[in-house]
Design an enzyme around this catalytic site. Structure first.
Site, PDB file in Angstrom:
ATOM      1  N   GLU A   1     -13.504   3.883  -2.323  1.00 29.16           N
ATOM      2  CA  GLU A   1     -14.337   5.012  -1.854  1.00 29.16           C
ATOM      3  C   GLU A   1     -13.614   5.871  -0.805  1.00 29.16           C
ATOM      4  O   GLU A   1     -14.166   6.201   0.241  1.00 29.16           O
ATOM      5  CB  GLU A   1     -15.694   4.507  -1.324  1.00 29.16           C
ATOM      6  CG  GLU A   1     -16.551   3.959  -2.451  1.00 29.16           C
ATOM      7  CD  GLU A   1     -18.024   3.803  -2.119  1.00 29.16           C
ATOM      8  OE1 GLU A   1     -18.465   4.249  -1.053  1.00 29.16           O
ATOM      9  OE2 GLU A   1     -18.730   3.236  -2.961  1.00 29.16           O
TER      10      GLU A   1
HETATM   11  C1  LIG Z   1     -11.000  -3.720  -5.810  1.00 30.07           C
HETATM   12  C2  LIG Z   1     -11.055  -2.294  -6.219  1.00 30.07           C
HETATM   13  C3  LIG Z   1     -12.170  -1.814  -6.864  1.00 30.07           C
HETATM   14  C4  LIG Z   1     -12.205  -0.499  -7.333  1.00 30.07           C
HETATM   15  N1  LIG Z   1     -13.287  -0.060  -8.057  1.00 30.07           N
HETATM   16  C5  LIG Z   1     -13.218   1.164  -8.628  1.00 30.07           C
HETATM   17  C6  LIG Z   1     -14.257   1.603  -9.540  1.00 30.07           C
HETATM   18  O1  LIG Z   1     -15.238   0.898  -9.779  1.00 30.07           O
HETATM   19  N2  LIG Z   1     -14.106   2.822 -10.117  1.00 30.07           N
HETATM   20  C7  LIG Z   1     -13.040   3.632  -9.876  1.00 30.07           C
HETATM   21  O2  LIG Z   1     -12.964   4.705 -10.445  1.00 30.07           O
HETATM   22  N3  LIG Z   1     -12.061   3.261  -9.017  1.00 30.07           N
HETATM   23  C8  LIG Z   1     -12.122   2.054  -8.405  1.00 30.07           C
HETATM   24  N4  LIG Z   1     -11.123   1.653  -7.550  1.00 30.07           N
HETATM   25  C9  LIG Z   1     -10.028   2.555  -7.287  1.00 30.07           C
HETATM   26  C10 LIG Z   1      -9.978   3.105  -5.874  1.00 30.07           C
HETATM   27  O3  LIG Z   1     -10.922   4.096  -5.710  1.00 30.07           O
HETATM   28  C11 LIG Z   1      -8.536   3.591  -5.696  1.00 30.07           C
HETATM   29  O4  LIG Z   1      -7.741   2.425  -5.558  1.00 30.07           O
HETATM   30  C12 LIG Z   1      -8.367   4.522  -4.548  1.00 30.07           C
HETATM   31  O5  LIG Z   1      -8.871   5.772  -4.891  1.00 30.07           O
HETATM   32  C13 LIG Z   1      -6.897   4.689  -4.148  1.00 30.07           C
HETATM   33  O6  LIG Z   1      -6.084   4.988  -5.243  1.00 30.07           O
HETATM   34  P1  LIG Z   1      -4.716   4.200  -5.473  1.00 30.07           P
HETATM   35  O7  LIG Z   1      -5.008   2.744  -5.389  1.00 30.07           O
HETATM   36  O8  LIG Z   1      -4.108   4.702  -6.708  1.00 30.07           O
HETATM   37  O9  LIG Z   1      -3.840   4.550  -4.228  1.00 30.07           O
HETATM   38  P2  LIG Z   1      -2.980   5.881  -3.999  1.00 30.07           P
HETATM   39  O10 LIG Z   1      -3.788   7.075  -4.315  1.00 30.07           O
HETATM   40  O11 LIG Z   1      -1.671   5.707  -4.671  1.00 30.07           O
HETATM   41  O12 LIG Z   1      -2.789   5.839  -2.430  1.00 30.07           O
HETATM   42  C14 LIG Z   1      -1.872   4.959  -1.803  1.00 30.07           C
HETATM   43  C15 LIG Z   1      -1.911   5.188  -0.307  1.00 30.07           C
HETATM   44  O13 LIG Z   1      -1.531   6.524  -0.015  1.00 30.07           O
HETATM   45  C16 LIG Z   1      -2.496   7.138   0.820  1.00 30.07           C
HETATM   46  N5  LIG Z   1      -2.566   8.558   0.481  1.00 30.07           N
HETATM   47  C17 LIG Z   1      -2.661   9.120  -0.741  1.00 30.07           C
HETATM   48  N6  LIG Z   1      -2.675  10.453  -0.631  1.00 30.07           N
HETATM   49  C18 LIG Z   1      -2.574  10.747   0.676  1.00 30.07           C
HETATM   50  C19 LIG Z   1      -2.538  11.950   1.441  1.00 30.07           C
HETATM   51  N7  LIG Z   1      -2.593  13.129   0.885  1.00 30.07           N
HETATM   52  N8  LIG Z   1      -2.443  11.842   2.780  1.00 30.07           N
HETATM   53  C20 LIG Z   1      -2.370  10.642   3.378  1.00 30.07           C
HETATM   54  N9  LIG Z   1      -2.418   9.481   2.713  1.00 30.07           N
HETATM   55  C21 LIG Z   1      -2.511   9.537   1.383  1.00 30.07           C
HETATM   56  C22 LIG Z   1      -3.785   6.421   0.539  1.00 30.07           C
HETATM   57  O14 LIG Z   1      -4.661   6.487   1.657  1.00 30.07           O
HETATM   58  C23 LIG Z   1      -3.295   5.007   0.300  1.00 30.07           C
HETATM   59  O15 LIG Z   1      -3.180   4.356   1.520  1.00 30.07           O
HETATM   60  C24 LIG Z   1     -11.102   0.354  -7.074  1.00 30.07           C
HETATM   61  C25 LIG Z   1      -9.997  -0.129  -6.381  1.00 30.07           C
HETATM   62  C26 LIG Z   1      -9.954  -1.425  -5.957  1.00 30.07           C
HETATM   63  C27 LIG Z   1      -8.744  -1.919  -5.232  1.00 30.07           C
END
Ligand SMILES: Cc1cc2nc3c(=O)[nH]c(=O)nc-3n(C[C@H](O)[C@H](O)[C@H](O)COP(=O)(O)OP(=O)(O)OC[C@H]3O[C@@H](n4cnc5c(N)ncnc54)[C@H](O)[C@@H]3O)c2cc1C
Length: 804
Positions: free
Chosen positions: A499
């Site tokens: 979220e």
């Molecule tokens: C256990 C779990 C349950 C989940 N459940 C769902 C679900 O039900 N439905 C769904 O759709 N998704 C779900 N997700 C996905 C979750 O919403 C994403 O993991 C999240 O949006 C982050 O995406 P990412 O993991 O690809 O990280 P990335 O987007 O690759 O980010 C990696 C890091 O970079 C940082 N970052 C990225 N862009 C920037 C920026 N511009 N400035 C500063 N920092 C930045 C982020 O804060 C993070 O720390 C789930 C994830 C997990 C781990």
């Protein structure tokens, strides 16, 4: 001499005009009066000053002239420095509304307004749900079995979810749900979270951003009638799939697509979408019966109209349709809630599957952002606060039960520091959770406050669980059925990531959106600047700009005055313990608003890339809110004297954090002269705040070490038990027994002082009883307590770790 007095009088008058944000005509009248007085006192007419006055006053006060001479030029400049706002950002900014965040952004928060909002309370029906079904559900949960043996909730837990309609908390009664308030929803998730993170996430997801909520707001009546009762009874298991390998935090960039086409559905040819997706990390996907899927819609054959790129669209896709793949699982840090990928290959869905029908094609991002502006304030903040309540209860108990050199470890100063953080962070998180849930229940949709809650309650969770693990030492590390901390600790990064991942939320969202949404003039200026109607734009920009200039000058004057006087003359509510915090928060609100305005003026669109500065501004806004919430909680609970250490520690920590972030901001501000000016105005006498004192920390820590009303208030709604066979009950039982035995223990130690210490503690008890230092009943109590403590501090042992 009279010249000096006159000069001082002029400075005081200017300062007062600025402080009280006097309108332009009053400034003009005051300047004219000053020039007349000067001529009268000196018997020389200040001709040059009059010329300058007329040159400035006439165009500034005659708006049509002012627009031509001043505003039009500033508008052109503003348009150039205005950051380009993408469509997805614009939608995110428009989602939700503002509430107390907007007050904090005025520099003069109206405390009466905050304190007069009714305290958030559960209804009788909601309270009975917590005392009945939620308690029953929590008692049934064996987290070790769930996370280590079954990798799933027990069949009994799934049955209770269905029976008590845990998936239907937000679904109105007319559709078969509970229709609970945001506070009740949050409290249920929080309580379950104190027992099992896996169970809490399972219950949380269908009630937060997903099919249920989307249908409630945007579904057609037919969709609501069909799906909502089935969701409430868990006959349908929903999930929501947005994230994929190429789309995470940048959710608007999703590559999954749907092409408008004709296809066969239930034996009939119909118009719909052929959808392809590749999603991962989706909670409940492995067991879902309906998938909420976000995809980009295209109409290359113009079956719907002229437009090809229709935008992000949301559909509810039954998982039994041909081409849908579900079932595989991820392993999210050993939590056992269902989570996995889902893929779709050329899945044909009729338009009936679109949430809200064809009317909402292309509206997906807006729908998601609107729901997120509310949902983000509920589930994860509840989980974070629950972690604090659980940590407060068990770590306090452990700190009292576990002794070193005959002293409970909780009384060592080093441990006290960790206990103080656990207690006060929990108080502050709970206060913010309740305050925000109450606002949601009154119909507010404070998107910036939701982001603040999500970030700070999950970071708070990271802090309190880390501290709790440290205090428990090996007792927290050794995993097994007795360990009530490690699984929660392991799951912290899940809450940090979902979220809105925390780094992004802190660096881009809280201040990035907060400055635009909560600032009284910025959004008005931006809207005026982007208006196509040039005449209207000039009028509205002029109005907002001059109000903004007055506002900034006023906050500078206020910040300086409050800084020099220690904010002593600011009217403030509260009692003898809390009044000063209201005053200091008013002072810091003025300082923050001024410093934010200078930052926005100097950096303009650059601010978006200056994430480290933006994060610090965000921290200041957040701590103004968190401390306000702590003060409100203290008032709502009737100012209990025993809670003063908690509210004071929380406020002192927030003020100190605000000061630190201000310092970091000023030290790193790109324009040095402006940084110096800001420092002079907002911190004229240096640093006013210190971290909470050791004495105060001692008082907070002591609250956790024995049963009391304050401890019960702080940990209200955490799952507790006194069953010595239960992991949590075992520690609570040991605490009670330890306290009951302490006077006898003291008697024994005093009576046996001059004796040679026998080899073992039980030997000492036997000898004490034999010598008549303690009687037989007392000796039995000490032996029993010794056994109970041993049981409470014991960790699990396995014959073999394979399959254990
Ligand atoms: C256990 C779990 C349950 C989940 N459940 C769902 C679900 O039900 N439905 C769904 O759709 N998704 C779900 N997700 C996905 C979750 O919403 C994403 O993991 C999240 O949006 C982050 O995406 P990412 O993991 O690809 O990280 P990335 O987007 O690759 O980010 C990696 C890091 O970079 C940082 N970052 C990225 N862009 C920037 C920026 N511009 N400035 C500063 N920092 C930045 C982020 O804060 C993070 O720390 C789930 C994830 C997990 C781990």
């Amino acid at each position: 001499m009279s010249g000096l007095i006159f000069t001082l009088f002029v400075i005081a008058a200017l300062w007062a005009l600025a402080y009280f944000a006097a309108p332009l005509w009053l400034w003009t009248a005051a300047a004219a009066a000053g020039l007349i007085a000067d001529g009268w006192l000196t018997h020389v007419q200040p001709t040059l000053a009059w010329v300058i006055f007329i040159v400035l006053a006439v165009p500034l006060n005659l708006r049509p002239l002012r627009r031509i001479l001043v505003t039009d030029h500033l508008l052109s400049w503003f348009r150039k420095v205005l950051p380009p706002i993408s469509e997805t950002e614009r939608i995110a900014i428009d989602a939700g509304n503002t509430w107390w965040d907007a007050d904090l952004f005025t520099g003069r928060p109206d405390w009466k307004k905050l304190l007069s909002t009714p305290p958030a309370n559960l209804s009788d029906e909601e309270q009975s749900f917590l005392d009945g079904p939620v308690e029953e559900f929590c008692k049934s949960l064996d987290d070790w079995k769930i996370t280590h043996e079954l990798f799933d909730l027990t069949p009994e837990a799934w049955e209770l979810i269905r029976k008590h309609r845990f998936f239907g908390m937000i679904i109105p009664k007319q559709y078969g749900g509970h229709g609970f308030s945001a506070l009740a929803h949050s409290t249920v998730v929080m309580k379950i979270g104190t027992r099992s993170t896996s169970a809490a996430v399972t219950v949380m997801v269908p009630n937060s951003l997903g099919p249920g909520e989307l249908l409630l707001h945007y579904g057609t009546e037919a969709q609501k009638q069909y799906y909502l009762p089935r969701l409430a009874r868990a006959e349908e298991v929903p999930c929501f799939a947005l994230t994929g390998p190429y789309v995470g935090s940048d959710a608007g960039a999703l590559p999954d697509n749907g092409i408008v086409c004709k296809g066969m559905y239930q034996g009939k040819e119909t118009l719909g979408f052929r959808v392809n997706w590749d999603k991962r990390y989706i909670t409940l996907a492995p067991v879902a019966t309906i998938l909420g899927v976000a995809f980009k819609a295209f109409d290359p054959d113009h079956l719907l109209g002229d437009k090809v790129d229709l935008g992000i669209t949301l559909a509810l896709i039954p998982t039994n349709l041909p081409g849908v793949e579900i079932g595989k699982r991820h392993n999210p840090l050993n939590s056992a809630f269902m989570n996995g990928p889902t893929r779709g290959k050329d899945v044909f869905i009729p338009f009936d599957c679109l949430i809200g029908g064809t009317e909402y094609i292309g509206q997906g991002w807006k729908m998601l952002m609107n729901c997120l502006s509310v949902g983000r304030a509920i589930s994860l903040p509840a989980l974070g606060t629950g972690a604090g309540k659980h940590a407060s209860r068990v770590t306090g108990a452990y700190g009292r039960v576990r002794k070193q050199f005959r002293v409970p470890i909780g009384k060592f100063e080093g441990v006290e520091e960790a206990l103080a953080r656990i207690g006060a962070y929990t108080y502050r998180m709970d206060a913010a959770r309740r305050l925000t849930a109450g606002a949601l229940d009154r119909g507010e949709k404070p998107s910036v406050l939701s982001a603040i809650l999500k970030y700070h309650c999950t970071e708070g969770m990271r802090q309190v669980l880390g501290d709790a693990m440290d205090v428990h030492g090996g007792r927290g590390v050794m995993m097994g059925p007795r360990n009530y901390l490690a699984r929660g600790y392991q799951a912290v990064p899940v809450s940090i990531t979902v979220e809105g991942a925390n780094i992004l939320t802190r660096s881009m969202i809280i201040f990035g959106q907060g400055a635009i949404r909560a600032h009284p003039y910025l959004l008005k200026e931006m809207e005026a600047a982007s208006s196509e109607d040039h005449a209207k734009a000039a009028v509205e920009f002029d109005r907002a700009l001059f109000a903004h200039i007055g506002f900034t000058i006023s906050n500078a004057a206020r910040a300086l005055f409050l800084g020099l006087t220690g904010a002593l003359f600011v009217p403030a509510p509260g009692d003898s313990a809390t009044r000063r915090y209201y005053r200091q928060l008013s002072r810091m609100s003025a300082a923050f608003t001024f410093v934010a305005d200078v930052g926005l003026l100097m950096l303009g669109g650059e601010m978006k890339r200056k994430e480290k500065l933006s994060a610090r501004y965000g921290d200041i806004l957040s701590h103004l809110y968190l401390a306000s919430a702590a003060l409100k909680q203290y008032e709502d609970q009737g100012r209990p004297a025993a809670d003063r250490p908690l509210v004071e520690w929380a406020c002192q920590d927030s003020l100190y954090t605000i000061q630190q972030r201000l310092e970091e901001l000023l030290r790193n501000f790109p324009s040095r002269p402006f940084a110096w000016l800001m420092r002079f105005l907002v911190l004229p006498l240096g640093r006013p705040y210190a971290p909470a004192s050791d004495r105060l920390g001692h008082k907070v820590a002591s609250l956790l070490l024995e049963p009391s009303d304050a401890r019960d208030r702080l940990t209200r709604h955490a799952f507790t038990s006194t069953d010595p066979k239960d992991p949590v009950g075992r520690m609570e039982h040991a605490l009670k027994q330890t306290l009951a035995a302490e006077p006898v223990e003291e008697k024994l130690q005093q009576g046996m002082k001059k004796r040679l210490t026998p080899a073992s503690y039980l030997g000492l008890v036997d000898e004490g009883a034999a010598m008549g230092v303690i009687d037989a009943k007392e000796a039995a109590l000490l032996r029993d307590t010794h056994a109970v403590i041993r049981d409470a501090i014991d960790v699990d042992e396995f014959g073999s770790l394979r399959g254990a």
